[in-house]
Design an enzyme around this catalytic site. Sequence first.
Site, PDB file in Angstrom:
ATOM      1  CE1 TYR A 150      51.751  51.587  44.385  1.00 39.08           C
ATOM      2  CE2 TYR A 150      50.204  51.570  42.567  1.00 39.08           C
ATOM      3  CZ  TYR A 150      50.543  51.195  43.846  1.00 39.08           C
ATOM      4  OH  TYR A 150      49.676  50.425  44.587  1.00 39.08           O
ATOM      5  CG  HIS A 185      46.725  59.302  44.797  1.00 38.51           C
ATOM      6  ND1 HIS A 185      46.963  58.010  44.372  1.00 38.51           N
ATOM      7  CD2 HIS A 185      46.312  59.974  43.704  1.00 38.51           C
ATOM      8  CE1 HIS A 185      46.695  57.911  43.084  1.00 38.51           C
ATOM      9  NE2 HIS A 185      46.308  59.079  42.637  1.00 38.51           N
ATOM     10  CG  ASP A 189      40.052  51.293  41.364  1.00 38.17           C
ATOM     11  OD1 ASP A 189      39.091  51.210  42.134  1.00 38.17           O
ATOM     12  OD2 ASP A 189      41.014  50.507  41.376  1.00 38.17           O
ATOM     13  CE1 TYR A 228      49.255  46.621  44.587  1.00 35.91           C
ATOM     14  CE2 TYR A 228      49.588  45.348  42.608  1.00 35.91           C
ATOM     15  CZ  TYR A 228      49.030  46.435  43.252  1.00 35.91           C
ATOM     16  OH  TYR A 228      48.260  47.328  42.542  1.00 35.91           O
ATOM     17  NE  ARG A 229      51.347  49.229  40.266  1.00 36.75           N
ATOM     18  CZ  ARG A 229      50.185  49.433  39.637  1.00 36.75           C
ATOM     19  NH1 ARG A 229      49.083  48.850  40.055  1.00 36.75           N
ATOM     20  NH2 ARG A 229      50.132  50.220  38.592  1.00 36.75           N
TER      21      ARG A 229
HETATM   22  C1  EUG Z   1      44.015  51.293  43.792  1.00 33.03           C
HETATM   23  C2  EUG Z   1      44.097  49.936  43.608  1.00 33.03           C
HETATM   24  C3  EUG Z   1      45.327  49.345  43.480  1.00 33.03           C
HETATM   25  C4  EUG Z   1      46.470  50.116  43.549  1.00 33.03           C
HETATM   26  C5  EUG Z   1      46.386  51.479  43.724  1.00 33.03           C
HETATM   27  C6  EUG Z   1      45.150  52.062  43.835  1.00 33.03           C
HETATM   28  C7  EUG Z   1      42.700  51.861  43.949  1.00 33.03           C
HETATM   29  C8  EUG Z   1      42.346  52.635  44.954  1.00 33.03           C
HETATM   30  C9  EUG Z   1      44.513  47.132  43.556  1.00 33.03           C
HETATM   31  O1  EUG Z   1      45.517  48.008  43.306  1.00 33.03           O
HETATM   32  O2  EUG Z   1      47.671  49.491  43.452  1.00 33.03           O
HETATM   33  C10 EUG Z   1      40.960  52.935  45.242  1.00 33.03           C
END
Ligand code: EUG
Length: 619
Positions: free
Chosen positions: A147, A447, A208, A528-529
């Site tokens: 992000y 990513h 994560d 959402y973001r």
């Molecule tokens: C992940 C989860 C997110 C996000 C960006 C990455 C995980 C990836 C639930 O939110 O905003 C496996």
Amino acid sequence: MSFAGEASSDVPTLPGTHSGIPAYLLEKARNAKGDVFDGRTKPIKDRQRLPVVPQGIERDDFLAALAELKVQIGNENVEINDKPLKDGWYMEHPNTHDMMTILDEEELVASAVVYPSSTEEVQDIVKWANKHRVPIFPISMGRNLGYGGAAPRVRGSVTVDLGKRMNKILDINPEDYTCLVEPGVSFYALYDAIQEKGYHHLWIDTPDLGGGSVIGNTVDRGVGYTPYGDHWACHSGLEVVLPTGEVIRTGMGALPGNNTWQSFPYGFGPYSDGIFSQSNYGIVTKMGMTLMPNPGGYESFMYTFPNEEDLAPLMEIIRPLRISMILENVAQLRHVTQSVAARGLPRSQFYSGTGPIPPDVIHAAAASAPVGDHTWAYYGMAYGPAHIRAHKLALVDAEFRKIAGARKVDPATLPADEYYFSRDRVAAGVPDIHELRWVNWAPNGAHIAFSPVSPIRGTDATRLFALGKRLHDAYGIDFFPAFCVGLREMHLIVEIVFDRDDAERKQAALDCLRDMIDEAAAMGYGEYRTHLVLMDQVAATYSWNDNALMKFNEKLKDALDPNGILAPGRCGIWPKRYRGRGWEMTRESGAASEGDGVGPAPEAKCDQGEFSGASHPYP
Ligand code: EUG
């Protein structure tokens, strides 16, 4: 190669480095670092750079202002960004730019970084920014990867790195199950501190990856995977420095002598916290967070489903189970392509062609792995003592087996480094570093996410899946969808992995993202973001009633930040001085992150006899 020096040092650890790795993950982090640098070919541009100067101030004035800031905050706590940009890696990430940039790497860069040690110093910095009309961009730790990382939206902003010196856990309350943290406390650090104190009855909730700031992730409305996965919903109480330098405490924090700041989030009167999440209205310097009671037992489970078309019936099964909390946590339903990538091997080990990797190649790779072939993998957890878990697990089992070919994976058949065990730890509130692995899919892997929200419904899941698949295919990008199932909605997370040293692939990723955002919005889905580069586009999709919400956001911005110094453009909210000057980044504006100057600040306007109508009005 020129990055060799970067790769040679060891991994920073807690507690010596606030952003370091805990001891229990050190070996794993060393291996992850090795994998990242094995796949790296991108050279560091070895040039000295004058710092980028933000628009609206002359270079000499800017340098003089920085000198003044050094006197206030300490010479060693203000760093001018005049060195080559090093991307580092997850555990040694830069605070000067986006280490995973999808634009030219010189676009989203800071001019300098300042390290406050206290709320008072944050106030000093804010007042300094107002005095000199310098845009500042606060980060907690700068690990908002996917992000924008640590990067500012406005080129040449002064980054306020809160975390480096404001990293105290101010309280862990083992009776109320709450804590109070500063911006530099990561999920790793909070977990470690709780273990250290022997508070085994307290659980945290972790995303994560655990290296992010608890405050940073929560105010960006991030998600974890225990029943406390909605971080924003689980916070209680903020301390915020406003853009004009005042400091407030929200909720019960406004009542002197209270003992409920971390247990009752609302206080009295308007609930102000919301405007300090995903915004540019204040700098959060303290936050309360609720902690989960250790449920007295837990058990992960993993089911696989063979076909892409299983998605719709599966969602219809998941929804009632999730809403009634038989499925208790934010679970992930992941596509097999991402399961294969999560092994951490580069794509080139499976396929050497261009274009999206063919399904038969993916399924062959999956078939040769311990979990076996599948299309969807559901990772969930049951909480509580054995007899309570057994009841819930039996209900889930009976429902999931209604899908032909559903298979429950026996963890005893899996090797210890299998991804399953990472999900198991994360769903039990134990932060991990495993999730990084799929970033190695591309050389110089980076990513960026497309993150739309939908109800937990077969029709919605299928439409979003089809949209993403079609556009990924069109741009020749491998498709990595994962549904994160909240209580009544899902965040579909589509991470595009790209080679950040490949301009053509970066452009394809950006075009694909812009198409997905527009097409999803036309179908009624919003993110959402989002990443810094996509914020204007995403904000513009929330346009009901002639952009009434953004007009309201701008009114707040202008009232709270009349000089427009705090994180201009964050979440698409531009201060008055920037509006109508081409600062928005859209498909049409291409890859330029800067606009055409800034207007006068309100006071200056009066002083200089200028009028607001003289500049470009809001369209
Ligand atoms: C992940 C989860 C997110 C996000 C960006 C990455 C995980 C990836 C639930 O939110 O905003 C496996």
